[in-house]
Design an enzyme around this catalytic site. Structure first.
Site: not given
Length: 301
Positions: A77, A94, A188
């Site tokens: 955020d 972004h 991962l």
């Protein structure tokens, strides 16, 4: 030091230990040049001496590998606020956020975390300005195209959860291809929540279970937590429950993210905006996690 993940040679690693981080046994092809083979063996030797496997790295001071959370979730955020504070368009925020995510993926892989789930775009975000939403969809496509080969080479498995029906067809195709290309990777697992809602997740699970009851596949009395778990979006992983949730930007809420899965998750809120969240902040969150006592309802005597 050489990096095994970039070494284009035939190397086999096999485990002969039952520990959490087994020590790999190295076998190098005899065709490998002597100098390269020597350097490669030295890297593995140093890794084993330091207590971590090839592809991982030494941890920051204060972190213990044996106490590392297996599954970390992140609410990323603050991208737009980061851009506005710098007089930049929201798109710049972004883009900076995408770079921060790439660093977090690298750190998670190197530090031995097994699953990283990130909240990239909420189902509730569809109400945002059309220009911003279109930019984000384009950014998602660009990141997948530019990073998929690197992620595959690094042994990272990609999974995407959420209601994909509203995503552009081209993005849906890229997601499908990325998941197929990386499905056998195990170093991962990166789970990306796109057009995701925790409420939607529970509702779609209930609908699926109801249909199975209607079709006679299960009985009402068979429904328990494990049945619900198998119908949630996080059925894509063997570790559906995050050990740690990190939220950036100083907001103190979970914002409709993994509502069922977060039942016993440790929470960590950090004031840094997402593009500013880096190695130091990640280490701080993990150290905080390792200092907590997780009881799961039990009482310590």
């Amino acid at each position: 030091m050489l990096s095994l993940r970039w070494f284009p040679i035939p190397v086999q690693l096999s485990s002969q230990s039952s520990s959490i981080h087994p020590k790999p046994q190295l076998r190098v092809s005899s065709s490998l040049h002597n100098a390269a083979a020597t350097a490669l063996r030295q890297e593995v030797k140093e890794c084993l001496n330091d207590g971590f496997a090839p592809g991982e790295e030494a941890l920051p001071a204060g972190l213990r590998r044996e106490a590392m959370p297996r599954h970390v979730a992140v609410i990323m955020d603050g991208n737009v606020r980061w851009a506005r504070r710098r007089g930049l368009p929201s798109g710049a925020g972004h883009q900076a956020g995408a770079r921060a995510l790439r660093e977090l993926v690298d750190l998670s892989r190197k530090w031995g975390i097994r699953v990283l789930t990130v909240f990239a775009f909420s189902y509730d975000n569809w109400v945002r300005p059309k220009m911003e939403v279109e930019f984000l969809m384009s950014l998602f496509e660009g990141v997948i195209k530019s990073e998929i080969n690197n992620l595959a080479r690094e042994g990272i498995r990609i999974s995407v959860i959420g209601d994909s029906s509203k995503l552009p067809d081209s993005l849906q195709k890229l997601i499908s291809d990325a998941q197929e290309k990386t499905k056998d990777n195990f170093r991962l697992q990166l789970i990306v929540a796109v057009s995701y809602s925790g409420k939607y997740d529970v509702v779609q699970a209930c609908k699926s279970i109801s249909q199975k009851v209607k079709d006679g596949l299960i009985q009402v009395e068979d429904i328990d937590e494990s049945v619900i778990e198998q119908e949630l979006e996080t059925k894509c992983t063997e570790l559906p429950y995050p050990d740690l949730l990190i939220r950036t930007s100083g907001e103190l809420r979970v914002s409709n993210f993994l509502l069922w899965q977060l039942a016993y998750t440790e929470l960590f809120f950090v004031p840094a905006l997402w593009p500013d969240f880096g190695k130091a902040e990640f280490a701080e969150a993990l150290i905080s996690f390792q200092q907590r006592l997780r009881r799961y309802g039990r009482r310590d005597l």
